[in-house]
Design a protein around this motif. Sequence first.
Motif, short mmCIF file in Angstrom:
data_model
loop_
_atom_site.label_atom_id
_atom_site.label_comp_id
_atom_site.label_asym_id
_atom_site.label_seq_id
_atom_site.Cartn_x
_atom_site.Cartn_y
_atom_site.Cartn_z
N ARG A 77 -33.56 -46.77 0.34
CA ARG A 77 -34.02 -45.80 -0.66
C ARG A 77 -34.80 -44.67 0.01
NH1 ARG A 77 -31.41 -45.43 -4.82
NH2 ARG A 77 -33.19 -44.56 -5.94
N PHE A 78 -34.35 -44.27 1.20
CA PHE A 78 -35.08 -43.25 1.96
C PHE A 78 -34.49 -41.88 1.69
CE2 PHE A 78 -36.87 -40.88 5.42
CZ PHE A 78 -38.10 -41.48 5.64
N ASN A 79 -35.36 -40.93 1.38
CA ASN A 79 -34.96 -39.56 1.06
C ASN A 79 -35.19 -38.66 2.25
OD1 ASN A 79 -34.36 -37.15 -0.21
ND2 ASN A 79 -36.37 -36.97 -1.19
N TRP A 80 -34.09 -38.26 2.92
CA TRP A 80 -34.22 -37.36 4.06
C TRP A 80 -34.76 -35.99 3.62
CZ3 TRP A 80 -33.88 -40.58 7.75
CH2 TRP A 80 -32.88 -41.56 7.81
N ASP A 81 -34.50 -35.61 2.37
CA ASP A 81 -34.87 -34.28 1.88
C ASP A 81 -36.23 -34.26 1.18
OD1 ASP A 81 -32.36 -33.40 2.77
OD2 ASP A 81 -31.41 -33.92 0.86
N HIS A 82 -37.20 -34.97 1.76
CA HIS A 82 -38.52 -35.08 1.12
C HIS A 82 -39.33 -33.78 1.21
CE1 HIS A 82 -38.74 -36.66 5.29
NE2 HIS A 82 -39.81 -35.87 5.35
N CYS A 83 -38.89 -32.85 2.04
CA CYS A 83 -39.55 -31.53 2.13
C CYS A 83 -38.51 -30.42 1.99
CB CYS A 83 -40.31 -31.39 3.45
SG CYS A 83 -41.95 -32.12 3.45
N GLY A 84 -37.66 -30.55 1.01
CA GLY A 84 -36.57 -29.60 0.89
C GLY A 84 -35.35 -30.07 1.63
N LYS A 85 -34.27 -29.35 1.53
CA LYS A 85 -32.99 -29.76 2.10
C LYS A 85 -33.06 -29.81 3.63
CE LYS A 85 -28.66 -30.85 1.26
NZ LYS A 85 -28.34 -32.05 0.47
N MET A 86 -32.77 -30.98 4.18
CA MET A 86 -32.71 -31.12 5.63
C MET A 86 -31.44 -30.44 6.15
SD MET A 86 -32.60 -34.61 7.96
CE MET A 86 -34.34 -35.04 7.78
N GLU A 87 -31.56 -29.73 7.26
CA GLU A 87 -30.41 -29.07 7.85
C GLU A 87 -29.33 -30.11 8.20
OE1 GLU A 87 -29.76 -25.93 8.25
OE2 GLU A 87 -31.70 -25.20 7.52
N GLN A 162 -41.68 -40.25 -1.14
CA GLN A 162 -42.14 -38.88 -1.33
C GLN A 162 -43.39 -38.68 -0.48
OE1 GLN A 162 -42.41 -39.10 -5.75
NE2 GLN A 162 -41.03 -37.34 -5.75
N CYS A 163 -43.69 -37.41 -0.19
CA CYS A 163 -44.86 -37.12 0.65
C CYS A 163 -46.13 -37.62 -0.01
CB CYS A 163 -44.96 -35.62 0.91
SG CYS A 163 -43.63 -34.99 1.96
N PRO A 164 -47.02 -38.21 0.76
CA PRO A 164 -48.30 -38.66 0.21
C PRO A 164 -49.14 -37.48 -0.27
CG PRO A 164 -47.90 -39.59 2.40
CD PRO A 164 -46.89 -38.52 2.19
N VAL A 165 -50.05 -37.77 -1.16
CA VAL A 165 -50.99 -36.74 -1.64
C VAL A 165 -51.79 -36.19 -0.46
CG1 VAL A 165 -52.96 -36.30 -3.15
CG2 VAL A 165 -51.15 -37.88 -3.88
N ARG A 166 -52.04 -34.90 -0.49
CA ARG A 166 -52.84 -34.19 0.52
C ARG A 166 -52.12 -34.08 1.86
NH1 ARG A 166 -56.60 -37.22 -2.18
NH2 ARG A 166 -56.67 -38.81 -0.56
N THR A 167 -50.80 -34.24 1.85
CA THR A 167 -50.04 -33.90 3.05
C THR A 167 -49.23 -32.64 2.78
OG1 THR A 167 -48.16 -35.28 2.40
CG2 THR A 167 -49.85 -36.30 3.81
N ALA A 168 -48.96 -31.89 3.81
CA ALA A 168 -48.26 -30.61 3.66
C ALA A 168 -46.95 -30.62 4.43
CB ALA A 168 -49.14 -29.46 4.16
N CYS A 169 -45.96 -29.97 3.89
CA CYS A 169 -44.67 -29.84 4.57
C CYS A 169 -44.74 -28.72 5.60
CB CYS A 169 -43.57 -29.53 3.55
SG CYS A 169 -43.18 -30.91 2.44
N HIS A 170 -44.35 -29.07 6.81
CA HIS A 170 -44.26 -28.08 7.90
C HIS A 170 -42.96 -28.34 8.65
CE1 HIS A 170 -48.37 -26.56 7.48
NE2 HIS A 170 -48.80 -27.81 7.44
N ARG A 171 -42.60 -27.40 9.50
CA ARG A 171 -41.44 -27.59 10.34
C ARG A 171 -41.63 -28.81 11.24
NH1 ARG A 171 -38.68 -22.41 12.98
NH2 ARG A 171 -39.41 -23.55 14.83
N PHE A 172 -40.50 -29.39 11.64
CA PHE A 172 -40.54 -30.55 12.51
C PHE A 172 -41.36 -30.29 13.75
CE2 PHE A 172 -37.48 -34.23 11.90
CZ PHE A 172 -37.37 -34.07 10.54
N ASP A 173 -41.23 -29.09 14.33
CA ASP A 173 -41.93 -28.85 15.58
C ASP A 173 -43.44 -28.68 15.40
OD1 ASP A 173 -41.71 -26.35 14.44
OD2 ASP A 173 -40.50 -25.49 16.05
N PHE A 174 -43.91 -28.66 14.14
CA PHE A 174 -45.35 -28.73 13.88
C PHE A 174 -45.82 -30.18 14.04
CE2 PHE A 174 -48.80 -29.70 10.92
CZ PHE A 174 -49.75 -28.74 11.24
N TYR A 175 -45.10 -31.11 13.42
CA TYR A 175 -45.47 -32.53 13.50
C TYR A 175 -44.99 -33.17 14.81
CZ TYR A 175 -47.10 -32.61 8.67
OH TYR A 175 -47.81 -32.38 7.51
N PHE A 176 -43.90 -32.63 15.36
CA PHE A 176 -43.34 -33.17 16.59
C PHE A 176 -43.19 -32.03 17.60
CE2 PHE A 176 -41.36 -35.54 13.00
CZ PHE A 176 -41.97 -36.77 13.22
#
Length: 251
Positions: A77-87, A162-176
């Motif tokens: 039940r994993f959603n790859w598109d949790h921050c908008g459409k994944m490329e 879904q993203c936890p409360v108080r987390t923000a969507c950023h580009r992959f290269d921000f988190y990685f």
Amino acid sequence: MAWKTTWLLFLVVGAAAVWTARPRTELLNVCMNAKHHKEKPGPEDKLHEQCSPWKKNACCSVNTSREAHKDISYLYRFNWDHCGKMEPACKRHFIQDTCLYECSPNLGPWIQEVNQSWRKERVLNVPLCKEDCQIWWEDCRTSYTCKTNWHKGWNWTSGYNQCPVRTACHRFDFYFPTPAALCNEIWSHSFKVSNYGRGSGRCIQMWFDPAQGNPNEEVARFYAETMSGAGLREAWPLRFGLVLMLLWLLN
């Protein structure tokens, strides 16, 4: 003399345990004890698309291979598109990663026991070939996410992550910020990026051409033999000590 007899019995039992130790043959051609894995690997003629390289010898069923290609499938039940459409180019790597995890019978040297409700075993520090990690990161760096460790910490109230409360969507290269950050951290260190490249026989390939055979068989064999050899070397000091003690007690 009674204490010598007791020690002699203790050492005989210990020596028997050491000498009867057998090679860890379970490291080769095995399936994990996990949620969707088969008990034993075997041929699956109709594995779906990106899982098809494993069809000659797979730990996954045909249905599991189909579900691995779906968004929010019944597998996890994993959603790859949790921050908008994944490329699409990025999603291909996650599908391939899922196929490797579900289908490969060549991960035995890195299987570890775990106490989790949904699986009894996992893999840890699988040496992923450096090119596979680099391309994964390059193809995903412009997609978006909100977490570095995707194994835990999600909001599942909707029935999918879904993203936890108080987390923000950023580009992959921000988190990685680096390829190693992505491959090592995203699944709780299931992977550890190798310094070796594809075709070296020393790292697991997520991508390979089945017409050329499965290169991961050689890799698993190398690490299984290395681990078994290390076990034998570590046992020699104990064996030598037992022999000396037995000789002293028998005098």
